[in-house]
Design a protein around this motif. Structure first.
Motif, mmCIF file in Angstrom:
data_model
loop_
_atom_site.group_PDB
_atom_site.id
_atom_site.type_symbol
_atom_site.label_atom_id
_atom_site.label_comp_id
_atom_site.label_asym_id
_atom_site.label_seq_id
_atom_site.Cartn_x
_atom_site.Cartn_y
_atom_site.Cartn_z
ATOM 1 N N GLU A 190 0.831 -1.198 0.000
ATOM 2 C CA GLU A 190 0.000 0.000 0.000
ATOM 3 C C GLU A 190 0.870 1.253 0.000
ATOM 4 O O GLU A 190 1.818 1.326 0.815
ATOM 5 C CB GLU A 190 -0.882 -0.067 1.262
ATOM 6 N N PRO A 191 0.622 2.263 -0.827
ATOM 7 C CA PRO A 191 -0.346 2.340 -1.932
ATOM 8 C C PRO A 191 0.374 2.266 -3.276
ATOM 9 O O PRO A 191 0.109 3.050 -4.182
ATOM 10 C CB PRO A 191 -0.956 3.726 -1.711
ATOM 11 N N THR A 192 1.319 1.344 -3.410
ATOM 12 C CA THR A 192 2.194 1.301 -4.582
ATOM 13 C C THR A 192 1.657 0.321 -5.621
ATOM 14 O O THR A 192 0.520 -0.127 -5.556
ATOM 15 C CB THR A 192 3.626 0.944 -4.163
ATOM 16 N N TRP A 193 2.500 -0.003 -6.589
ATOM 17 C CA TRP A 193 2.171 -1.015 -7.612
ATOM 18 C C TRP A 193 3.490 -1.547 -8.155
ATOM 19 O O TRP A 193 4.551 -1.290 -7.580
ATOM 20 C CB TRP A 193 1.246 -0.444 -8.692
ATOM 21 N N PHE A 212 -4.992 -1.621 -7.533
ATOM 22 C CA PHE A 212 -3.743 -0.878 -7.649
ATOM 23 C C PHE A 212 -3.162 -1.048 -9.057
ATOM 24 O O PHE A 212 -3.447 -2.026 -9.758
ATOM 25 C CB PHE A 212 -2.738 -1.357 -6.600
ATOM 26 N N GLY A 213 -2.293 -0.110 -9.447
ATOM 27 C CA GLY A 213 -1.582 -0.234 -10.703
ATOM 28 C C GLY A 213 -2.508 -0.354 -11.900
ATOM 29 O O GLY A 213 -3.500 0.366 -12.031
ATOM 30 N N ALA A 237 4.347 8.795 -11.402
ATOM 31 C CA ALA A 237 4.115 7.377 -11.706
ATOM 32 C C ALA A 237 3.300 6.693 -10.616
ATOM 33 O O ALA A 237 2.487 5.806 -10.899
ATOM 34 C CB ALA A 237 5.451 6.669 -11.902
ATOM 35 N N TYR A 238 3.513 7.076 -9.363
ATOM 36 C CA TYR A 238 2.707 6.497 -8.287
ATOM 37 C C TYR A 238 1.287 7.073 -8.259
ATOM 38 O O TYR A 238 0.359 6.429 -7.762
ATOM 39 C CB TYR A 238 3.409 6.687 -6.943
ATOM 40 N N ASP A 239 1.118 8.257 -8.814
ATOM 41 C CA ASP A 239 -0.226 8.829 -8.940
ATOM 42 C C ASP A 239 -0.981 8.245 -10.124
ATOM 43 O O ASP A 239 -2.219 8.268 -10.150
ATOM 44 C CB ASP A 239 -0.137 10.347 -9.120
ATOM 45 N N ALA A 240 -0.268 7.736 -11.118
ATOM 46 C CA ALA A 240 -0.856 7.363 -12.400
ATOM 47 C C ALA A 240 -2.043 6.399 -12.312
ATOM 48 O O ALA A 240 -3.020 6.559 -13.048
ATOM 49 C CB ALA A 240 0.228 6.778 -13.312
ATOM 50 N N PRO A 241 -2.020 5.379 -11.417
ATOM 51 C CA PRO A 241 -3.154 4.445 -11.393
ATOM 52 C C PRO A 241 -4.471 5.065 -10.933
ATOM 53 O O PRO A 241 -5.528 4.452 -11.100
ATOM 54 C CB PRO A 241 -2.705 3.372 -10.385
ATOM 55 N N ALA A 248 -10.402 3.670 -3.824
ATOM 56 C CA ALA A 248 -11.104 2.977 -2.743
ATOM 57 C C ALA A 248 -10.211 1.948 -2.064
ATOM 58 O O ALA A 248 -10.211 1.832 -0.829
ATOM 59 C CB ALA A 248 -12.373 2.311 -3.278
ATOM 60 N N GLY A 249 -9.444 1.198 -2.841
ATOM 61 C CA GLY A 249 -8.568 0.191 -2.247
ATOM 62 C C GLY A 249 -7.456 0.814 -1.425
ATOM 63 O O GLY A 249 -7.159 0.365 -0.316
ATOM 64 N N ALA A 250 -6.842 1.876 -1.963
ATOM 65 C CA ALA A 250 -5.772 2.549 -1.240
ATOM 66 C C ALA A 250 -6.279 3.132 0.077
ATOM 67 O O ALA A 250 -5.569 3.109 1.088
ATOM 68 C CB ALA A 250 -5.171 3.643 -2.118
ATOM 69 N N ARG A 251 -7.480 3.642 0.068
ATOM 70 C CA ARG A 251 -8.070 4.174 1.299
ATOM 71 C C ARG A 251 -8.422 3.063 2.280
ATOM 72 O O ARG A 251 -8.282 3.226 3.498
ATOM 73 C CB ARG A 251 -9.346 4.947 0.966
ATOM 74 N N GLN A 252 -8.877 1.934 1.766
ATOM 75 C CA GLN A 252 -9.413 0.879 2.624
ATOM 76 C C GLN A 252 -8.344 0.006 3.259
ATOM 77 O O GLN A 252 -8.528 -0.498 4.375
ATOM 78 C CB GLN A 252 -10.374 0.004 1.817
ATOM 79 N N PHE A 253 -7.224 -0.188 2.581
ATOM 80 C CA PHE A 253 -6.226 -1.137 3.070
ATOM 81 C C PHE A 253 -5.796 -0.911 4.519
ATOM 82 O O PHE A 253 -5.686 -1.879 5.286
ATOM 83 C CB PHE A 253 -5.013 -1.131 2.138
ATOM 84 N N PRO A 254 -5.523 0.334 4.950
ATOM 85 C CA PRO A 254 -5.058 0.492 6.326
ATOM 86 C C PRO A 254 -6.038 0.002 7.387
ATOM 87 O O PRO A 254 -5.613 -0.475 8.442
ATOM 88 C CB PRO A 254 -4.822 2.009 6.445
ATOM 89 N N VAL A 255 -7.328 0.088 7.120
ATOM 90 C CA VAL A 255 -8.301 -0.331 8.138
ATOM 91 C C VAL A 255 -8.549 -1.837 8.104
ATOM 92 O O VAL A 255 -9.214 -2.374 8.993
ATOM 93 C CB VAL A 255 -9.639 0.437 8.001
ATOM 94 N N LEU A 256 -7.999 -2.519 7.115
ATOM 95 C CA LEU A 256 -8.156 -3.983 7.035
ATOM 96 C C LEU A 256 -7.096 -4.733 7.821
ATOM 97 O O LEU A 256 -7.262 -5.936 8.077
ATOM 98 C CB LEU A 256 -8.110 -4.437 5.574
ATOM 99 N N VAL A 257 -6.016 -4.073 8.203
ATOM 100 C CA VAL A 257 -4.947 -4.758 8.930
ATOM 101 C C VAL A 257 -5.476 -5.189 10.295
ATOM 102 O O VAL A 257 -5.956 -4.358 11.073
ATOM 103 C CB VAL A 257 -3.722 -3.843 9.099
#
Length: 301
Positions: A55-58, A84-85, A194-198, A206-215
């Motif tokens: 998170e939040p890469t690709w 992502f990506g 490049a990291y903004d591109a996706p 939505a995935g980038a926002r959601q991942f931290p609360v799933l840990v």
């Protein structure tokens, strides 16, 4: 379920990312089929090196890993997680779950029938990758673990708590700047782009926002039982395991000792900490590539 797909034009003229795209449709229960993008370089007959981002890469995160690893004779695969990506992106946060991500990547791994895998995993690449190891231990030959952990309902520190709070509260989720903030070196403007591109706009995030609360960092989180079951397998995993953590990572940089303590295959291996922050692939790519190659060579006849 509404699914978004970033237009190919968003990825035009990326810095140091000349790789041909590969796509595979992955399927899990209660979700439509998703198109998953991955890099696949080097000889197809060679044992694979699997590079898992978080998170939040690709897969752009591994642009400096792929050419030298492939040139050394290895098959190198770097998938983009769903969300992502260049992979498909469900549009609602509720469409993302830890278990669904493990299932998507399990389907990809088994459809490609990857075996004798060297895994390099960081951040969510470890949260998902270590679950893959637990589900398919016979498919993995060795593990290289960097700046990640597999929590089972316990706190992993105030640094992660601060990150999770920020990820939900910030009005704009500026992906490139977030990655830049997790590096010792400053990223160039083209790397940030490049990291903004996706994510052409916030609807794609939505995935980038959601991942931290799933840990699963509290007993009430989903996936606690599944991670506990995974640890039961990992605590019997005797194949070689090495850790290499960025010592300036204030979020996960302190957790390498637990991995070394809990996984038998880590005993006696050349663990290291390096001058890097959370995204050690950006700070020290040459060092990590050298570590991977030497770690593989150390077990070859």
């Amino acid at each position: 379920m509404k699914v978004l797909r970033t237009p190919d034009a968003a990825f035009a003229d990326l810095t140091d990312y000349p790789f041909a795209p590969h796509y595979l449709e992955v399927e899990v229960p209660s979700a439509p089929p998703m198109r998953l993008h991955y890099l696949d370089e080097g000889p197809r007959h060679a044992a694979p090196i699997l590079l898992l981002h978080g998170e939040p890469t690709w897969s752009y995160l591994y642009r400096k890993f792929v050419p030298p690893l492939a040139a050394a004779g290895h098959r190198v695969l770097a998938p983009d997680l769903i969300g992502f990506g260049k992979s498909d992106k469900p549009a609602e946060g509720a469409d993302y779950s830890y278990e669904r991500h493990v299932a998507w990547m399990s389907d990809w791994l088994t459809k490609l029938d990857l075996r004798d895998i060297t895994l390099f995993c960081q951040d969510w690449g470890g949260l998902i990758g270590l679950r893959l190891v637990a589900a398919f231990p016979d498919r993995f030959a060795r593990l290289v673990i960097s700046n990640t952990y597999l929590p089972e309902g316990e706190s992993i520190g105030s640094g992660f708590d601060a990150w999770r709070t920020f990820s939900q509260a910030t009005p704009e989720f500026k992906t490139g700047r977030i990655v830049d903030g997790g590096c010792v070196r400053g990223l160039s403007s083209s790397e940030v782009a490049a990291y903004d591109a996706p994510f052409p706009d916030e609807n794609y995030q939505a995935g980038a926002r959601q991942f931290p609360v799933l840990v699963p960092v509290t007993p009430e989180h989903a996936s606690v039982a599944e991670n506990q079951a995974a640890w039961a397998v990992l605590e019997s995993f005797t194949k070689p395991v090495v850790t290499c953590f960025g010592e300036q990572d204030k979020v996960l940089g302190h957790l390498d000792a637990e991995i070394q303590r809990r996984i038998p295959g880590a005993k006696g291996q050349p663990h290291c900490r390096i001058e890097a922050s959370h995204f050690c692939q950006e700070d020290q790519p040459e060092r990590l590539v050298d570590l991977i190659l030497k770690f593989i060579a150390a077990q070859e006849p």
